[in-house]
Design a protein around this motif. Structure first.
Motif, short mmCIF file in Angstrom:
data_model
loop_
_atom_site.label_atom_id
_atom_site.label_comp_id
_atom_site.label_asym_id
_atom_site.label_seq_id
_atom_site.Cartn_x
_atom_site.Cartn_y
_atom_site.Cartn_z
N TRP A 120 84.01 14.45 14.91
CA TRP A 120 84.84 14.77 13.74
C TRP A 120 84.42 16.12 13.19
O TRP A 120 83.22 16.38 13.00
CB TRP A 120 84.67 13.71 12.66
N TRP A 142 82.87 2.91 18.80
CA TRP A 142 84.01 3.13 19.69
C TRP A 142 84.02 2.01 20.74
O TRP A 142 83.84 2.27 21.93
CB TRP A 142 83.91 4.50 20.36
N LEU A 163 89.59 15.26 14.37
CA LEU A 163 89.15 14.42 15.48
C LEU A 163 89.08 15.23 16.77
O LEU A 163 90.00 15.99 17.09
CB LEU A 163 90.11 13.25 15.67
N MET A 214 88.78 7.58 8.39
CA MET A 214 88.58 7.80 9.82
C MET A 214 87.15 8.17 10.16
O MET A 214 86.66 7.85 11.23
CB MET A 214 89.53 8.87 10.35
N LEU A 223 98.27 9.48 15.28
CA LEU A 223 97.22 9.83 14.33
C LEU A 223 97.80 10.14 12.97
O LEU A 223 97.23 9.82 11.94
CB LEU A 223 96.41 11.02 14.84
N ALA A 256 84.35 6.10 11.93
CA ALA A 256 84.11 5.99 13.37
C ALA A 256 82.86 6.74 13.79
O ALA A 256 82.25 6.43 14.80
CB ALA A 256 85.31 6.52 14.15
N LEU A 308 90.10 3.52 16.22
CA LEU A 308 90.36 4.02 14.86
C LEU A 308 91.14 3.00 14.03
O LEU A 308 90.86 2.79 12.85
CB LEU A 308 91.13 5.34 14.93
N GLN A 342 90.23 1.28 10.47
CA GLN A 342 91.10 1.40 9.32
C GLN A 342 91.31 0.07 8.63
O GLN A 342 91.48 -0.01 7.42
CB GLN A 342 92.46 2.00 9.73
#
Length: 434
Positions: A70, A45, A400, A37, A29, A40, A428, A432
């Motif tokens: 998050w 997912w 996260l 991030m 991470l 997401a 993730l 990105q």
């Protein structure tokens, strides 16, 4: 690994209550830019979703619930299946799961609260709280004889840091072999439970009926390593339950309820599931030759009984929603919904690498990584897993939160516990690059 039959000693002794199959990918991470991030959030997912659906649709597990969030935002939820095979009640974030060694981070943070209070420090000797541990003996040969010919005095005192990080030299009935394992069973030093059912190879011995007796019994048996020298999965977090109740002046389970569960809004986390909540409890399965067989039915679970004592290393039942609140509190640096549960300093310290200097990690589950208060630390990520397939981690810097809940044993029977952090990272990484 899958067990061939219920007499398989690997199932009964080494795999049952351990959470070591959780192999955190959290260090990665820190290598990802954090700015995007949050993209997401909103349910993107795909790798997690596909895996959850595959496990349930293929009949590997009866249910699986993943929570991904998050900061202080509500989590995205992926939930499939029913509380038991053939059942009609769908699993969701309010379903109840035996979290086994996911209990250890909870106990770890409870210990950090006492450090925050100034009652103890990481390096407080255990013997200052429990004098019976003042002059411990240590096995010269690991898992060898427990007679005087194989014992030597401990070269240093056990500390709070040692117990939090599995470096105290304490053993574990699910890890040790030979005379020390037998002695644990004979003295009732059994900090966990699986089923009311008489499963061959499980539940040998009767556990003592209090944390005080558990601690007193441990103090009479030798350590398996010199304190502070080697990482070895242990009963350290269970013993900390006794430390917490002595230092705080209240029973360990009450301390958790008063100081952690109630202020954090965790109203579905128990050592004993109330009868009124039995309809939410999942069934736990043992995997035999690839086939799930019920070993602890939800409607007749051992978790409906009062435990011998509150098992701080493997005893809690919780819901995905409650455990997400625990993680929300951690990434909130001790605060959730405007309520300060613990200090920022205590959270940061407990989720950081607090291993003793020069401790040997070679050949262990945490080689090349760090360890905090009851959980693995990789980069700024902290988490652990449980023996019945649960796993959870959170990243303190990015905010996260990720958890995955299902019920089968041993956890090594399938790859999901080991793979879950990687699935999160894959999702993730895709975002990105989007």
């Amino acid at each position: 690994m899958a067990f061939r039959n219920f007499n398989d000693q690997e199932f009964s002794r080494r795999s049952l209550l351990r959470g070591g199959a959780w192999l955190g990918a959290g260090a990665a991470l820190s290598a990802l830019p954090m700015g995007r991030m949050a993209l997401a959030h909103g349910g993107h997912w795909p790798n997690v979703l596909a895996t959850v659906e595959d496990y349930v649709a293929s009949g590997k597990v009866a249910n699986m619930v993943a929570t991904l969030g998050w900061g202080q935002n509500a989590p995205d939820v992926i939930a499939r299946g029913t509380l038991a095979f053939g059942g009609s009640t769908e699993a969701d974030t309010d379903s109840l799961y035996r979290i086994y060694s996911n209990t250890k981070p909870v106990t770890g943070m409870a210990t950090m609260m006492l450090i925050e209070d100034g009652e103890i420090t990481l390096d407080t000797p255990l013997s200052e709280i429990l004098p019976a541990f003042a002059n411990m003996q240590v096995q010269k040969e690991y898992d060898g004889s427990i007679g005087e010919e194989n014992l030597e005095p401990a070269k240093t005192e056990i500390t709070i840091r040692h117990m939090l990080t599995h470096t105290a030299g304490l053993g574990y009935g699910i890890i040790q072999k030979g005379p020390i394992k037998d002695a644990y069973e004979q003295h009732g030093l059994i900090p966990g439970q699986v089923s009311r059912l008489p499963i061959p190879g499980l539940g040998r011995g009767n556990p003592v009926d209090s944390l005080e007796k558990f601690a007193d019994g441990l103090a009479k048996l030798p350590l398996v390593y010199q304190p502070g020298t080697k990482w070895s999965y242990s009963v350290g977090l269970d013993l900390l339950g006794r430390v917490i109740e002595v230092v705080s002046g209240m029973p360990f389970d009450r301390f958790l309820s008063t100081r952690l569960f109630e202020p954090a809004g965790m109203n579905s986390t128990y050592f004993r599931v109330p009868q009124a909540q039995v309809g939410r409890l999942t069934t736990n399965y043992g995997i035999m030759n690839g086939t799930p067989l019920p070993i602890d039915p939800g409607m007749a679970s051992i978790y409906l009984d009062k435990p011998a004592f509150p098992f701080g290393g493997a005893g809690l039942v919780s819901s995905p929603a409650d455990f997400d609140r625990f993680q929300r509190m951690l990434v909130g640096l001790g605060e959730i919904d405007g309520v300060r549960v613990m200090s920022e300093e205590a959270v940061r310290l407990g989720t950081s690498n607090i291993l003793p200097e020069a401790v040997d990690l070679s050949g262990t589950w945490v080689a090349g990584q760090g360890f905090g208060a009851g959980g693995r630390v990789t980069g700024s990520t902290y988490g652990w897993g449980g023996a019945a397939g649960t796993t959870a981690f959170c990243d303190i810097e990015s905010g996260l939160r990720a958890g995955n809940f299902t019920q089968y044993m041993p956890a090594e029977s399938y790859g999901i516990q080991r793979e879950f952090p990687d699935l999160v990272l894959k999702d993730l990484a895709v975002l990105q690059g989007a």
